[in-house]
Motif scaffolding. Structure first.
Motif, PDB file in Angstrom:
ATOM      1  N   PHE A 105     122.572  45.121 117.056  1.00 37.74           N
ATOM      2  CA  PHE A 105     123.609  44.108 117.263  1.00 37.74           C
ATOM      3  C   PHE A 105     124.927  44.785 117.625  1.00 37.74           C
ATOM      4  N   SER A 106     124.998  46.093 117.383  1.00 41.33           N
ATOM      5  CA  SER A 106     126.172  46.877 117.781  1.00 41.33           C
ATOM      6  C   SER A 106     126.440  46.773 119.276  1.00 41.33           C
ATOM      7  N   PHE A 107     125.386  46.639 120.083  1.00 43.38           N
ATOM      8  CA  PHE A 107     125.583  46.508 121.524  1.00 43.38           C
ATOM      9  C   PHE A 107     126.297  45.197 121.866  1.00 43.38           C
ATOM     10  N   VAL A 108     125.981  44.136 121.112  1.00 44.89           N
ATOM     11  CA  VAL A 108     126.673  42.865 121.312  1.00 44.89           C
ATOM     12  C   VAL A 108     128.138  42.993 120.900  1.00 44.89           C
ATOM     13  N   LEU A 109     128.372  43.605 119.732  1.00 49.07           N
ATOM     14  CA  LEU A 109     129.734  43.710 119.204  1.00 49.07           C
ATOM     15  C   LEU A 109     130.606  44.672 120.010  1.00 49.07           C
ATOM     16  N   GLU A 110     129.995  45.493 120.858  1.00 51.06           N
ATOM     17  CA  GLU A 110     130.793  46.311 121.771  1.00 51.06           C
ATOM     18  C   GLU A 110     131.453  45.453 122.852  1.00 51.06           C
ATOM     19  N   GLN A 111     130.871  44.261 123.105  1.00 47.93           N
ATOM     20  CA  GLN A 111     131.373  43.415 124.184  1.00 47.93           C
ATOM     21  C   GLN A 111     131.974  42.091 123.711  1.00 47.93           C
ATOM     22  N   VAL A 112     131.621  41.686 122.489  1.00 50.76           N
ATOM     23  CA  VAL A 112     132.075  40.390 121.971  1.00 50.76           C
ATOM     24  C   VAL A 112     132.595  40.593 120.550  1.00 50.76           C
ATOM     25  N   PRO A 113     133.785  40.071 120.218  1.00 52.24           N
ATOM     26  CA  PRO A 113     134.234  40.169 118.830  1.00 52.24           C
ATOM     27  C   PRO A 113     133.332  39.342 117.925  1.00 52.24           C
ATOM     28  N   GLY A 114     133.011  39.896 116.777  1.00 48.81           N
ATOM     29  CA  GLY A 114     132.113  39.177 115.897  1.00 48.81           C
ATOM     30  C   GLY A 114     131.947  39.880 114.576  1.00 48.81           C
ATOM     31  N   ALA A 115     130.914  39.472 113.842  1.00 45.70           N
ATOM     32  CA  ALA A 115     130.689  40.019 112.514  1.00 45.70           C
ATOM     33  C   ALA A 115     129.204  40.051 112.202  1.00 45.70           C
ATOM     34  N   PHE A 116     128.803  41.123 111.557  1.00 45.11           N
ATOM     35  CA  PHE A 116     127.456  41.300 111.032  1.00 45.11           C
ATOM     36  C   PHE A 116     127.546  41.129 109.525  1.00 45.11           C
ATOM     37  N   LEU A 117     126.716  40.242 108.954  1.00 46.23           N
ATOM     38  CA  LEU A 117     126.796  39.917 107.540  1.00 46.23           C
ATOM     39  C   LEU A 117     125.460  40.173 106.849  1.00 46.23           C
ATOM     40  N   SER A 118     125.527  40.684 105.626  1.00 42.63           N
ATOM     41  CA  SER A 118     124.340  40.863 104.797  1.00 42.63           C
ATOM     42  C   SER A 118     124.154  39.645 103.903  1.00 42.63           C
ATOM     43  N   LEU A 119     122.896  39.332 103.590  1.00 39.78           N
ATOM     44  CA  LEU A 119     122.573  38.223 102.695  1.00 39.78           C
ATOM     45  C   LEU A 119     121.511  38.687 101.709  1.00 39.78           C
ATOM     46  N   GLY A 120     121.829  38.674 100.428  1.00 40.58           N
ATOM     47  CA  GLY A 120     120.880  39.092  99.414  1.00 40.58           C
ATOM     48  C   GLY A 120     119.688  38.163  99.332  1.00 40.58           C
ATOM     49  N   ALA A 121     118.471  38.747  99.283  1.00 34.77           N
ATOM     50  CA  ALA A 121     117.245  37.948  99.210  1.00 34.77           C
ATOM     51  C   ALA A 121     116.289  38.526  98.177  1.00 34.77           C
ATOM     52  N   CYS A 122     116.836  39.175  97.163  1.00 34.71           N
ATOM     53  CA  CYS A 122     116.030  39.752  96.092  1.00 34.71           C
ATOM     54  C   CYS A 122     115.385  38.635  95.270  1.00 34.71           C
ATOM     55  N   PRO A 123     114.085  38.703  94.991  1.00 34.00           N
ATOM     56  CA  PRO A 123     113.414  37.632  94.243  1.00 34.00           C
ATOM     57  C   PRO A 123     114.019  37.440  92.857  1.00 34.00           C
ATOM     58  N   PRO A 124     114.058  36.207  92.366  1.00 33.89           N
ATOM     59  CA  PRO A 124     114.578  35.937  91.016  1.00 33.89           C
ATOM     60  C   PRO A 124     113.840  36.756  89.969  1.00 33.89           C
ATOM     61  N   GLY A 125     114.586  37.234  88.994  1.00 33.56           N
ATOM     62  CA  GLY A 125     113.988  38.030  87.942  1.00 33.56           C
ATOM     63  C   GLY A 125     113.814  39.486  88.281  1.00 33.56           C
ATOM     64  N   THR A 126     114.219  39.868  89.496  1.00 33.82           N
ATOM     65  CA  THR A 126     114.116  41.257  89.939  1.00 33.82           C
ATOM     66  C   THR A 126     115.513  41.859  90.008  1.00 33.82           C
ATOM     67  N   ASP A 127     115.668  43.046  89.523  1.00 36.22           N
ATOM     68  CA  ASP A 127     116.959  43.726  89.536  1.00 36.22           C
ATOM     69  C   ASP A 127     117.233  44.272  90.935  1.00 36.22           C
ATOM     70  N   PRO A 128     118.303  43.829  91.590  1.00 36.41           N
ATOM     71  CA  PRO A 128     118.598  44.337  92.933  1.00 36.41           C
ATOM     72  C   PRO A 128     118.780  45.851  92.987  1.00 36.41           C
ATOM     73  N   GLU A 129     119.160  46.455  91.856  1.00 41.90           N
ATOM     74  CA  GLU A 129     119.390  47.899  91.840  1.00 41.90           C
ATOM     75  C   GLU A 129     118.088  48.694  91.872  1.00 41.90           C
TER      76      GLU A 129
END
Length: 401
Positions: free
Chosen positions: A341-365
């Protein structure tokens, strides 16, 4: 009805699409089955759809009420390709393709983007501009985004996007349902160092009669690690990881050559230039010291993923409005992963966002990370990601170009 409620209402359909894609993963630029699933999900919507020539991409354009008057354009991207990993999750919708798995969550990205297309199509009359949906193959090392740019995705609406956004789920590290991003460098650049040490084979019992390439190649591997810690500023970090090493066929045979490949991650042009020069000089010198020759070079990868500061502020505000204050965090440091997506952001202003999807009851760490054979991404975030994609487009179009 609020976008979040609409996303929740279509969650079963989004989940069904995600599971169908997950069961039949496809790798690389040619994803005909995945492409067909996306096209079937979008069928009947008021979209202008084109498919790729060099890759199985889908570009869908939704023109709102303001599109005829030169309104703004927003691009939303979701990648579709899987990884060459044999799945070990035990899920009832686990991959049915040996040696392939959606271990990086791209099946979720695709389903969420397709869901957002449905939500926004239902609000077509409210849109003061145009939304471009970019369904992209080949993110995993094949620069699918660059191919789609070459085939015109950034001009699909008739004018360049005013902003571009991408979401990426994480099976670990980020709490479930939490969005994380930052202005400036978000992800590292990625290049591949390829090295082949040339020697002369012979019998392993008399190594002095041969020119053994293995010790020299092993020395290069350890020297590269030392180089990172001693020749580079820790505040402009560099990562070098040797991911594959190949040499020999039997324990009693000295081979003619040994080869390895390393991923190289940097966050600045200066660090990259210095890595390239230093690494090549180092492996050449080590080979020479052993009386051997070496062939070494870099294979082009991805540039640094750089988020636009204003677009990050905007996207974080949208995420906070949707998820609450605790639902969006600004991360202190960039990630050492890389993204095309870096190739897109070289030409268009924007943002790359992370979204947590760790299963319930599981430690993300401690949960298995993206790319692990036992990585699990929770379906509960599908409605969240769908709503976030849709809200980013709705609110950014309302804000104007």
């Amino acid at each position: 009805m609020p976008v979040a409620d609409d996303a929740a209402a279509i969650a079963p359909a989004i989940t069904q699409l995600r599971h169908a894609i997950h069961r039949a993963p496809e790798i690389g630029l040619d994803l005909p089955g995945t492409q067909r699933k996306v096209l079937d999900f979008l069928a009947g919507l008021p979209l202008e759809i084109t498919t790729g020539s060099a890759l199985s991409s889908v570009t869908a354009v939704l023109r709102g009420a303001g599109a005829d008057h030169g309104g703004p354009v927003v691009l939303l991207r979701g990648d579709m390709d899987a990884l060459p990993v044999t799945e070990l999750t035990g899920l009832d919708y686990a991959s049915q393709t040996e040696g392939a798995m959606h271990a990086c969550g791209h099946d979720l990205h695709t389903a969420m983007l397709a869901g957002a297309a449905r939500l926004l199509a239902a609000r077509q009359h409210e849109l003061p501009g145009t939304v471009v949906f970019m369904f992209q193959p080949g993110e995993e090392g094949l620069a699918g985004a660059r191919h789609m740019i070459e085939e015109g995705v950034l001009d699909a609406a008739g004018q360049r996007p005013d902003a571009a956004y991408a979401l990426h789920v994480f099976s670990a590290d980020v709490p479930t349902g939490v969005v994380s991003t930052r202005p400036g460098p978000m992800l590292a650049s990625s290049q591949v160092l390829e090295v082949t040490v040339h020697g002369h084979g012979g019998h392993a019992s008399i190594p002095y009669r041969s020119a053994d390439p293995i010790p020299a190649a092993c020395e290069m591997v350890t020297a590269l690690q030392t180089m990172v810690t001693r020749r580079f500023d820790i505040f402009d970090p560099v990562v070098i990881t040797v991911g594959c090493f190949h040499a020999g066929t039997a324990s009693n045979i000295i081979p003619d050559q040994a080869s390895f490949e390393a991923t190289v991650r940097t966050f600045s042009p200066a660090a990259w230039d210095r890595v390239r020069e230093s690494a090549l000089a180092m492996v050449t010198s080590i080979a020479s010291a052993h009386g051997l020759t070496v062939t070494a070079g870099f294979r082009d990868g991805y540039p640094v993923t750089v988020n636009d500061e204003a677009e990050v502020r905007f996207a974080a505000g949208v995420a906070t409005g949707l998820l609450g204050e605790a639902g969006c965090v600004i991360q202190a440091n960039p990630l050492t992963g890389a993204e095309d997506f870096s190739f897109v952001l070289e030409q268009v202003p924007g943002a790359f966002l992370s979204l947590g999807a760790c299963p319930p009851g599981t430690d993300p760490e401690t949960a298995p990370t993206n790319h692990a054979a036992d990585a699990v991404f929770d379906d509960s975030v599908l409605a969240t990601g769908t709503a976030l994609y849709a809200e980013l487009a709705l609110q950014r179009l309302a804000a104007g170009g």
